[in-house]
Each structure stands twice: as structure tokens, then as C-alpha cells.
Design a protein around this motif. Structure first.
Motif, PDB file in Angstrom:
ATOM      1  N   GLY A 167       0.823  -1.209   0.000  1.00  9.93           N
ATOM      2  CA  GLY A 167       0.000   0.000   0.000  1.00  9.93           C
ATOM      3  C   GLY A 167       0.859   1.260   0.000  1.00  9.93           C
ATOM      4  N   TYR A 168       1.926   1.240   0.784  1.00 11.22           N
ATOM      5  CA  TYR A 168       2.857   2.368   0.841  1.00 11.22           C
ATOM      6  C   TYR A 168       3.514   2.595  -0.518  1.00 11.22           C
ATOM      7  CZ  TYR A 168       6.934   5.082   2.444  1.00 11.22           C
ATOM      8  OH  TYR A 168       7.900   6.039   2.615  1.00 11.22           O
ATOM      9  N   GLU A 169       3.946   1.494  -1.151  1.00 10.11           N
ATOM     10  CA  GLU A 169       4.596   1.603  -2.463  1.00 10.11           C
ATOM     11  C   GLU A 169       3.626   2.156  -3.507  1.00 10.11           C
ATOM     12  OE1 GLU A 169       7.805  -2.045  -2.042  1.00 10.11           O
ATOM     13  OE2 GLU A 169       5.689  -2.507  -2.373  1.00 10.11           O
ATOM     14  N   ILE A 170       2.380   1.725  -3.470  1.00  6.37           N
ATOM     15  CA  ILE A 170       1.381   2.235  -4.409  1.00  6.37           C
ATOM     16  C   ILE A 170       1.167   3.730  -4.191  1.00  6.37           C
ATOM     17  CG2 ILE A 170      -1.066   2.144  -5.053  1.00  6.37           C
ATOM     18  CD1 ILE A 170      -0.904  -0.923  -4.453  1.00  6.37           C
ATOM     19  N   GLY A 171       1.036   4.136  -2.945  1.00 13.67           N
ATOM     20  CA  GLY A 171       0.864   5.562  -2.643  1.00 13.67           C
ATOM     21  C   GLY A 171       2.046   6.397  -3.117  1.00 13.67           C
ATOM     22  N   ARG A 172       3.236   5.898  -2.882  1.00 10.75           N
ATOM     23  CA  ARG A 172       4.436   6.623  -3.332  1.00 10.75           C
ATOM     24  C   ARG A 172       4.486   6.683  -4.854  1.00 10.75           C
ATOM     25  NH1 ARG A 172       8.472   7.777   0.669  1.00 10.75           N
ATOM     26  NH2 ARG A 172       9.436   8.890  -1.054  1.00 10.75           N
ATOM     27  N   ALA A 173       4.133   5.577  -5.517  1.00 16.87           N
ATOM     28  CA  ALA A 173       4.134   5.545  -6.980  1.00 16.87           C
ATOM     29  C   ALA A 173       3.135   6.553  -7.539  1.00 16.87           C
ATOM     30  CB  ALA A 173       3.823   4.136  -7.486  1.00 16.87           C
ATOM     31  N   LEU A 174       1.997   6.707  -6.876  1.00 11.62           N
ATOM     32  CA  LEU A 174       1.012   7.707  -7.306  1.00 11.62           C
ATOM     33  C   LEU A 174       1.604   9.110  -7.258  1.00 11.62           C
ATOM     34  CD1 LEU A 174      -2.304   6.516  -5.636  1.00 11.62           C
ATOM     35  CD2 LEU A 174      -1.977   7.014  -8.061  1.00 11.62           C
ATOM     36  N   THR A 175       2.298   9.425  -6.174  1.00 10.80           N
ATOM     37  CA  THR A 175       2.883  10.770  -6.053  1.00 10.80           C
ATOM     38  C   THR A 175       4.013  10.989  -7.053  1.00 10.80           C
ATOM     39  OG1 THR A 175       4.466  10.181  -4.317  1.00 10.80           O
ATOM     40  CG2 THR A 175       2.290  10.914  -3.601  1.00 10.80           C
ATOM     41  N   LEU A 176       4.607   9.898  -7.539  1.00 10.84           N
ATOM     42  CA  LEU A 176       5.678   9.989  -8.536  1.00 10.84           C
ATOM     43  C   LEU A 176       5.128   9.933  -9.967  1.00 10.84           C
ATOM     44  CD1 LEU A 176       8.255   7.611  -6.808  1.00 10.84           C
ATOM     45  CD2 LEU A 176       8.472  10.101  -7.073  1.00 10.84           C
ATOM     46  N   ASN A 177       3.806   9.903 -10.093  1.00 12.85           N
ATOM     47  CA  ASN A 177       3.142   9.850 -11.407  1.00 12.85           C
ATOM     48  C   ASN A 177       3.549   8.627 -12.220  1.00 12.85           C
ATOM     49  OD1 ASN A 177       1.626  12.304 -11.122  1.00 12.85           O
ATOM     50  ND2 ASN A 177       3.571  13.387 -11.373  1.00 12.85           N
ATOM     51  N   LYS A 178       3.695   7.498 -11.542  1.00 13.94           N
ATOM     52  CA  LYS A 178       4.008   6.237 -12.224  1.00 13.94           C
ATOM     53  C   LYS A 178       2.711   5.589 -12.695  1.00 13.94           C
ATOM     54  CE  LYS A 178       8.352   6.597 -11.093  1.00 13.94           C
ATOM     55  NZ  LYS A 178       9.431   6.739 -12.053  1.00 13.94           N
ATOM     56  N   ARG A 179       2.781   4.834 -13.779  1.00 15.55           N
ATOM     57  CA  ARG A 179       1.655   4.000 -14.195  1.00 15.55           C
ATOM     58  C   ARG A 179       1.595   2.815 -13.250  1.00 15.55           C
ATOM     59  NH1 ARG A 179       2.224   1.748 -19.369  1.00 15.55           N
ATOM     60  NH2 ARG A 179       0.025   1.293 -19.273  1.00 15.55           N
ATOM     61  N   ILE A 180       0.377   2.462 -12.818  1.00 18.13           N
ATOM     62  CA  ILE A 180       0.206   1.441 -11.789  1.00 18.13           C
ATOM     63  C   ILE A 180      -0.836   0.427 -12.237  1.00 18.13           C
ATOM     64  CG2 ILE A 180      -0.509   1.008  -9.397  1.00 18.13           C
ATOM     65  CD1 ILE A 180       0.341   3.994  -8.871  1.00 18.13           C
ATOM     66  N   LEU A 181      -0.483  -0.863 -12.099  1.00 17.78           N
ATOM     67  CA  LEU A 181      -1.407  -1.963 -12.331  1.00 17.78           C
ATOM     68  C   LEU A 181      -1.504  -2.772 -11.048  1.00 17.78           C
ATOM     69  CD1 LEU A 181      -3.125  -3.938 -14.060  1.00 17.78           C
ATOM     70  CD2 LEU A 181      -0.955  -5.044 -14.711  1.00 17.78           C
ATOM     71  N   CYS A 182      -2.713  -2.901 -10.509  1.00 17.64           N
ATOM     72  CA  CYS A 182      -2.944  -3.717  -9.323  1.00 17.64           C
ATOM     73  C   CYS A 182      -3.713  -4.966  -9.729  1.00 17.64           C
ATOM     74  CB  CYS A 182      -3.744  -2.942  -8.277  1.00 17.64           C
ATOM     75  SG  CYS A 182      -2.880  -1.511  -7.618  1.00 17.64           S
ATOM     76  N   LEU A 183      -3.231  -6.119  -9.310  1.00 18.99           N
ATOM     77  CA  LEU A 183      -3.843  -7.408  -9.628  1.00 18.99           C
ATOM     78  C   LEU A 183      -4.454  -8.002  -8.363  1.00 18.99           C
ATOM     79  CD1 LEU A 183      -0.871  -8.827 -11.726  1.00 18.99           C
ATOM     80  CD2 LEU A 183      -3.023  -7.887 -12.608  1.00 18.99           C
ATOM     81  N   PHE A 184      -5.743  -8.360  -8.431  1.00 14.74           N
ATOM     82  CA  PHE A 184      -6.451  -8.905  -7.270  1.00 14.74           C
ATOM     83  C   PHE A 184      -7.216 -10.164  -7.663  1.00 14.74           C
ATOM     84  CE2 PHE A 184     -10.303  -9.229  -4.641  1.00 14.74           C
ATOM     85  CZ  PHE A 184      -9.707  -9.390  -3.401  1.00 14.74           C
ATOM     86  N   ARG A 185      -7.108 -11.213  -6.842  1.00 18.24           N
ATOM     87  CA  ARG A 185      -7.818 -12.468  -7.082  1.00 18.24           C
ATOM     88  C   ARG A 185      -9.071 -12.534  -6.209  1.00 18.24           C
ATOM     89  NH1 ARG A 185      -3.044 -14.059  -5.538  1.00 18.24           N
ATOM     90  NH2 ARG A 185      -3.850 -15.492  -3.980  1.00 18.24           N
ATOM     91  N   PRO A 186     -10.246 -12.236  -6.768  1.00 12.86           N
ATOM     92  CA  PRO A 186     -11.467 -12.251  -5.961  1.00 12.86           C
ATOM     93  C   PRO A 186     -11.818 -13.628  -5.409  1.00 12.86           C
ATOM     94  CG  PRO A 186     -11.979 -11.790  -8.266  1.00 12.86           C
ATOM     95  CD  PRO A 186     -10.492 -11.848  -8.148  1.00 12.86           C
ATOM     96  N   ASP A 187     -11.347 -14.691  -6.058  1.00 10.67           N
ATOM     97  CA  ASP A 187     -11.652 -16.037  -5.559  1.00 10.67           C
ATOM     98  C   ASP A 187     -10.822 -16.405  -4.328  1.00 10.67           C
ATOM     99  OD1 ASP A 187      -9.184 -16.436  -6.741  1.00 10.67           O
ATOM    100  OD2 ASP A 187      -9.840 -18.054  -8.065  1.00 10.67           O
ATOM    101  N   SER A 188     -10.001 -15.474  -3.831  1.00  8.84           N
ATOM    102  CA  SER A 188      -9.187 -15.726  -2.641  1.00  8.84           C
ATOM    103  C   SER A 188     -10.015 -15.696  -1.361  1.00  8.84           C
ATOM    104  CB  SER A 188      -8.077 -14.671  -2.539  1.00  8.84           C
ATOM    105  OG  SER A 188      -8.660 -13.391  -2.277  1.00  8.84           O
ATOM    106  N   GLY A 189     -11.212 -15.135  -1.435  1.00  5.44           N
ATOM    107  CA  GLY A 189     -12.035 -14.967  -0.244  1.00  5.44           C
ATOM    108  C   GLY A 189     -11.703 -13.710   0.537  1.00  5.44           C
ATOM    109  N   LYS A 190     -10.748 -12.934   0.051  1.00  6.81           N
ATOM    110  CA  LYS A 190     -10.359 -11.688   0.710  1.00  6.81           C
ATOM    111  C   LYS A 190     -11.065 -10.520   0.037  1.00  6.81           C
ATOM    112  CE  LYS A 190      -6.029 -13.618   2.103  1.00  6.81           C
ATOM    113  NZ  LYS A 190      -4.613 -13.671   1.986  1.00  6.81           N
ATOM    114  N   SER A 191     -11.077  -9.399   0.711  1.00  2.00           N
ATOM    115  CA  SER A 191     -11.668  -8.186   0.152  1.00  2.00           C
ATOM    116  C   SER A 191     -10.570  -7.202  -0.189  1.00  2.00           C
ATOM    117  CB  SER A 191     -12.616  -7.540   1.161  1.00  2.00           C
ATOM    118  OG  SER A 191     -13.691  -8.398   1.442  1.00  2.00           O
TER     119      SER A 191
END
Length: 138
Positions: free
Chosen positions: A80-104
Motif C-alpha cells: 500500500g505504501y509503495e502504491i501511494g508513493r508511486a502515485l505521487t511519482l506519477n508512475k503508471r500502476i497496475l494492481c492485480l487482485f484475485r477475488p476467488d481468494s475470499g479476501k476483500s
């Protein structure tokens, strides 16, 4: 292309083998600066570094990268920290999430995807990764 791959380290290493497979696919697009995230023996690899050295090294890589690809299924303060920092650095960001993991997925990540090509959140199954990476990185 320089790619920063983010995945849970201290938050849980259950997905380390998956990270390694994703990193392998990312390598066809450029240099993965953080390929160690997929290592099974990661703690051994970094035991000679202080927490400050790890932070500073990773922030230098984040500054230097062209894109951040984060596997966000396993909750992680560091990712989460790395994503936030990447946003402030104007980096392109791809987040991958597996909904079948049972997590939110955190609303802070899911809600940041506004439909632009600079911050993308994709629900996926592992077989979808090549297509998702191709669409995002090409």
C-alpha cells in the motif's frame, strides 16, 4: 522498460510462488527491479540489510521505474505504501487482485481506479495474467 513488482513480504508469503511466475512474465517486457519479491528465501537474501537500507533501496527503484505492478490480494502495508508513493511519482500502476481468494480488496485501492490508463485495478485468475500484462504494458 523498468518494472517495479510489489507483493506482500512481511504481510504473508503465501503467494511467493505466484509472484515468481508473474515476475517471469514481466521479464519479457523489461527489467524487473524487484525480482527478489518472488524468492522463497527472501528473508535470508535480505538479512544483511537494515530496514532503512531496504526502504531506501526500494524507494530508489520506485523512483527509477517506469511502471509499478502490484499483486494486492494478500493485504500488505508495504505494498500500500509503495502504491501511494508511486502515485505521487506519477508512475503508471497496475494492481492485480484475485477475488476467488475470499479476501476483500481495500476500498483505497479499488476506488483509485477511475478508468484511466495510469491506475488500473484488475480482478484476475492466473491464466489471465499474460493478457492483462500485454494490455497494460504494450
Amino acid at each position: 522498460m523498468k518494472i517495479y513488482f510489489a507483493g506482500s513480504i512481511r504481510g504473508g508469503r503465501q503467494d511467493a510462488e505466484l509472484y515468481l511466475r508473474i515476475i517471469g512474465k514481466l521479464e519479457s517486457y523489461g527489467t524487473v527491479l524487484t525480482e527478489h519479491v518472488g524468492a522463497q528465501n527472501l528473508k535470508e537474501c535480505e538479512q544483511h540489510l537494515t530496514e532503512k537500507e531496504i526502504h531506501d533501496r526500494d524507494m530508489a527503484w520506485l523512483q527509477d521505474c517506469d511502471v509499478l505492478v502490484a499483486e494486492v490480494t494478500q493485504p500488505s502495508l508495504g505494498v500500500g505504501y509503495e502504491i501511494g508513493r508511486a502515485l505521487t511519482l506519477n508512475k503508471r500502476i497496475l494492481c492485480l487482485f484475485r477475488p476467488d481468494s475470499g479476501k476483500s480488496l481495500s476500498a483505497m485501492i479499488a476506488g483509485a481506479d477511475t478508468g484511466s490508463s495510469t491506475f488500473v485495478v484488475k480482478n484476475y485468475k492466473e491464466e489471465d495474467v499474460p493478457t492483462i500484462l500485454s494490455n497494460f504494458l504494450n
